[in-house]
Design a protein around this motif. Structure first.
Motif, mmCIF file in Angstrom:
data_model
loop_
_atom_site.group_PDB
_atom_site.id
_atom_site.type_symbol
_atom_site.label_atom_id
_atom_site.label_comp_id
_atom_site.label_asym_id
_atom_site.label_seq_id
_atom_site.Cartn_x
_atom_site.Cartn_y
_atom_site.Cartn_z
ATOM 1 N N ILE A 1 44.010 45.579 40.425
ATOM 2 C CA ILE A 1 44.930 44.519 40.003
ATOM 3 C C ILE A 1 44.110 43.283 39.660
ATOM 4 O O ILE A 1 43.203 42.900 40.394
ATOM 5 N N LYS B 1 52.329 40.886 41.348
ATOM 6 C CA LYS B 1 51.967 41.966 40.435
ATOM 7 C C LYS B 1 52.173 43.335 41.085
ATOM 8 O O LYS B 1 52.618 44.274 40.426
ATOM 9 N N GLU C 1 55.860 44.122 40.931
ATOM 10 C CA GLU C 1 56.275 44.523 39.589
ATOM 11 C C GLU C 1 55.851 45.960 39.301
ATOM 12 O O GLU C 1 56.592 46.719 38.688
ATOM 13 N N HIS C 2 54.655 46.315 39.736
ATOM 14 C CA HIS C 2 54.107 47.645 39.465
ATOM 15 C C HIS C 2 54.748 48.723 40.347
ATOM 16 O O HIS C 2 54.897 49.867 39.919
ATOM 17 N N TYR C 3 55.113 48.332 41.573
ATOM 18 C CA TYR C 3 55.712 49.263 42.542
ATOM 19 C C TYR C 3 57.011 48.661 43.086
ATOM 20 O O TYR C 3 57.022 48.044 44.159
#
Length: 81
Positions: free
Chosen positions: A22, A33, A36-38
């Motif tokens: 990241i 972040k 948002e990704h998980y």
């Protein structure tokens, strides 16, 4: 990019991923972040987590710096007693 390692239940919430890279300069940015990704991980990040950044454990350190080469371990928040 910082390497984030998932431990315990966080690994399951991250779809089985053991680690992810990241690009973030602070813990706050990293957590946003990751959420948002998980999306399954996001509610747990909001509750609070502990992080080991380059071997040093941090709690409630949203503005702690993360270097591009940092190694970050995400773990459940450590309760005092």
């Amino acid at each position: 990019m910082a390497r984030v390692h998932f431990t315990g239940n966080f690994r399951q919430l991250a779809g089985g991923d053991e680690e992810v890279s990241i690009d973030a300069s602070t813990v706050r940015e990293l957590l946003l972040k990751l959420g948002e990704h998980y999306p399954s991980l996001a509610p747990h990040l909001d509750e609070g987590v502990a992080l080991a950044i380059d071997g040093v454990i941090h709690q409630d350190a949203l503005f702690s710096r993360i270097e591009p080469h940092s190694d970050v371990h995400l773990m459940p928040k450590i309760a005092g007693g």
